[in-house]
Design an enzyme around this catalytic site. Structure first.
Site, PDB file in Angstrom:
ATOM      1  N   ASP A 160      -5.803   6.166  85.960  1.00 52.88           N
ATOM      2  CA  ASP A 160      -5.311   4.869  85.314  1.00 52.88           C
ATOM      3  C   ASP A 160      -4.824   3.716  86.486  1.00 52.88           C
ATOM      4  O   ASP A 160      -4.558   2.771  86.196  1.00 52.88           O
ATOM      5  CB  ASP A 160      -3.826   5.160  84.825  1.00 52.88           C
ATOM      6  CG  ASP A 160      -4.105   5.757  83.114  1.00 52.88           C
ATOM      7  OD1 ASP A 160      -5.275   5.917  82.813  1.00 52.88           O
ATOM      8  OD2 ASP A 160      -3.230   6.162  82.729  1.00 52.88           O
TER       9      ASP A 160
ATOM     10  N   HIS B   4       7.209  13.533  89.818  1.00 47.88           N
ATOM     11  CA  HIS B   4       8.297  12.519  89.383  1.00 47.88           C
ATOM     12  C   HIS B   4       8.152  10.993  89.998  1.00 47.88           C
ATOM     13  O   HIS B   4       8.232  10.013  89.135  1.00 47.88           O
ATOM     14  CB  HIS B   4       9.541  12.953  89.986  1.00 47.88           C
ATOM     15  CG  HIS B   4      10.717  12.019  89.745  1.00 47.88           C
ATOM     16  ND1 HIS B   4      11.460  11.053  90.289  1.00 47.88           N
ATOM     17  CD2 HIS B   4      11.935  12.637  88.881  1.00 47.88           C
ATOM     18  CE1 HIS B   4      12.368  10.650  89.949  1.00 47.88           C
ATOM     19  NE2 HIS B   4      12.772  11.610  89.037  1.00 47.88           N
TER      20      HIS B   4
ATOM     21  N   ALA C 151      23.603   4.482  93.336  1.00 48.05           N
ATOM     22  CA  ALA C 151      23.623   3.474  92.393  1.00 48.05           C
ATOM     23  C   ALA C 151      25.022   2.990  92.301  1.00 48.05           C
ATOM     24  O   ALA C 151      25.364   2.021  91.777  1.00 48.05           O
ATOM     25  CB  ALA C 151      23.168   4.073  91.387  1.00 48.05           C
TER      26      ALA C 151
ATOM     27  N   SER D  41      16.105   8.411  85.523  1.00 45.94           N
ATOM     28  CA  SER D  41      14.858   8.274  86.488  1.00 45.94           C
ATOM     29  C   SER D  41      14.061   7.624  85.680  1.00 45.94           C
ATOM     30  O   SER D  41      13.098   6.956  86.390  1.00 45.94           O
ATOM     31  CB  SER D  41      14.429   9.633  86.918  1.00 45.94           C
ATOM     32  OG  SER D  41      15.275  10.005  88.168  1.00 45.94           O
TER      33      SER D  41
END
Lengths: 79, 502
Positions: B256, B279, B392, B450
């Protein structure tokens, strides 16, 4: 003596003298693994007993232990 | 429950796939007879058609062409009131104020009406009219045969008459009786269902649709996450915008991504960028995947962005602050406008943020680089809400929480419990998210903050392209300002659901 892995951030006012601050960190006992000038960070290893000394280096804003991070194993449905 | 933003759905949890049949009291007599024509159980044999409110005439014309039927307009009747007899003789009625038509179709007419419901036709959705029964009202109010009309007294226009459901004629009906509330609610449910389906087909979130929302979404061409964030409707593609994904690397040979601009670097000792975990490939896929993948649905947002895949997590999924800092430094040096970090370490209540990461994030913003990071997956809602993870939780890093497909906060999504930066800033799709996976698997559906994070990163790239002079903190502000507000605690979703620019 225990060796610690640390990250050090250089104070804003000293970013223009990044290399000089790194040199002072080395004098304070830091073994430099990486010096990241764009973000003003130095990573390395230091004897635990010298950590306070490192904190007092002119131009150092903060010293933190290098943390480990983990994500879930590949087979996990929750990532 | 999510906010509805003007949807007729407001303030309720829809049950669109549930027939609107309501249980009758044991003493209320036999259930109504179902018409003998072939039809779905619990339906009347008539059809409800949702028409574009801005193009009612166009929609009616399309229906006329498809069926050959002439339409009576509710507006032509006194007070807008239509009774069952009118319906049965006219066969087709349009309620202009509602932009809904009721058609008495033969089964062989149904396909032509469905076929007429194309984009731009003015016909938004077609579905069988349901039979609804009252449960709590005195039975006498509904004891009427199918030809009986019952005035609808709602006090608001249009004051129409709605046919009673077919019932055995046990006794003469009362001449006028108020329509039971359950009957009205049933009708409202039916119309709301129709609207929900039309919104879903248009790629618009219908917040409040509840846990059945995913069922209402057609994911054959577009993942639900790209639908609710309005990615497909956006003119932006991310062209010229550099997006760094700091993760487990990427499958550089994934089919892709053939022909894409990919710059990569590993910050993991003795490991190449090639992703042997998955991941990182998944996250790159969501943020920057192609418009037309080898296998539909489309899952990628900024399909013309320049990909910067930084490997800061090993193939076993572990990394360190220093590796992440090195990745951020690299991304800034490469002039990336967005950095996506689907990683973190749990924090505890009362824990402060990293001064180092905060300083770095501020410097990144000053350099024109926005960092978005996963809020963390440590919550176990509803019983336990865990605080936003490191890094974060830094004030200058955009913390991303996760929605599920019902636009409810994901059970695992961390919340803004700690003061001084520990808040969730924005939220995005993070449950059952399909994206790329290293060969030979190619695609996988997984969940986590995630997965929500690269949605925000990709959308940030679209905003960055659409606003070429907006960088750093201003780009973050644009994301927050354009987020769709939802009726959920800011602790969990911040400004709301990230939305692509027009």
């Amino acid at each position: 003596m225990t060796v610690e892995r640390v990250n050090i951030v250089i104070a804003d006012a000293y970013l223009g003298r990044f290399e000089a601050v790194v040199k002072r960190c080395v004098k304070a006992g830091l073994e430099v693994d990486q010096a990241l000038k764009d973000i003003g960070v130095v990573s390395g290893r230091i004897d635990a007993g010298n950590r306070q000394r490192l904190r007092r280096v002119r131009g150092v804003a903060a010293v933190e232990t290098d943390r480990e991070l983990h994500i879930a194993p590949p087979g996990s449905e929750k990532q | 429950m999510a906010e509805t933003n003007g949807n007729v759905n407001k303030g309720r949890r829809a049950k669109p796939t549930q027939p609107l049949r309501r249980r009758r009291p044991a003493d209320s007599g036999p259930p109504p007879e179902v018409p003998t024509e072939p039809q779905m159980p619990g339906t009347t044999g008539r059809y409800l058609v949702l028409i574009d409110a801005d193009n009612v005439r166009k929609g009616v014309n399309a229906l006329t062409q498809a069926t050959g039927m002439s339409f009576a307009s509710a507006a032509d009747f006194e007070g807008g009131a239509i009774d069952a007899e009118t319906l049965s003789t006219e066969g087709a009625i349009v309620f202009d104020e509602l932009a809904v038509a009721v058609l008495d179709l033969n089964p062989d007419q149904v396909p032509s009406v469905s076929a007429a419901a194309t984009e731009g036709s003015g016909i938004l959705a077609v579905e069988p009219e349901r039979v609804v029964y009252a449960i709590d009202e005195p039975t006498g109010l509904l004891l009427a045969d199918s030809a009986t009309t019952i005035p609808l007294e709602v006090g608001a226009p249009p004051d129409v008459l709605i046919p009673a459901p077919p019932m055995p004629a046990a006794q003469p009906p009362p001449p006028r009786a108020s329509l039971p509330m359950d009957f009205l609610l049933g009708y409202r449910e039916a119309v709301n269902h129709l609207v929900d389906r039309a919104l879903a087909a248009a790629g618009v979130a219908a917040p409040g649709a509840g846990e059945v929302f995913l069922e209402a979404l057609d994911q054959s061409s577009l993942t639900w996450g790209l639908q609710v964030t309005r990615v497909a409707e956006s003119r932006a593609t991310g062209r010229g915008v550099r997006v760094a994904v700091l993760d487990t690397g990427m499958d550089l040979g994934h089919p892709d991504f053939v022909g894409r601009s990919i710059t990569s670097r590993s910050f993991i000792r003795f490991e190449a960028v090639q992703d042997l975990h998955g991941h990182g490939t998944h996250c790159v896929g969501t943020a920057c995947g192609p418009k037309r993948p080898g296998q539909m649905p489309r899952y990628g947002i900024a399909y013309e962005a320049e990909i910067y895949a930084g490997k800061v997590l090993s193939n076993r999924g572990s990394g360190s602050d220093s590796g992440i800092l090195a990745g951020i430094n690299w991304a800034i040096s490469q002039n990336c406008r967005v950095v996506s970090m689907s990683l973190g370490a749990p924090t505890v209540a009362g824990q402060g943020f990293s001064r180092i990461f905060e300083s770095v994030a501020r410097r990144a913003l000053a350099a024109g680089t926005l960092i978005v990071a996963a809020a963390g997956n440590e919550s176990q809602r509803p019983g336990l809400i865990s605080p936003v993870s490191h890094p974060a939780n830094c004030p200058s890093i955009m913390a991303v929480g996760a929605f599920d497909s019902a636009l409810v906060v994901a059970a695992f999504s961390c919340g803004g419990l700690n003061p001084q930066g520990g808040q969730v800033d924005i939220a995005a799709p993070g449950v059952q998210v399909r994206s790329a996976w290293p060969r030979p698997v190619l695609y996988r559906t997984i969940s986590g903050t995630s997965m929500a994070t690269p949605h925000v990163a990709g959308i940030a790239a679209l905003h960055a392209e659409a606003n070429s002079d907006v960088r750093g903190g201003a780009l973050g502000w644009l994301l927050l300002q354009s987020a769709k507000r939802v009726d959920l605690p800011t602790r969990d979703v911040g400004a709301g659901l990230a939305q692509a620019p027009e």
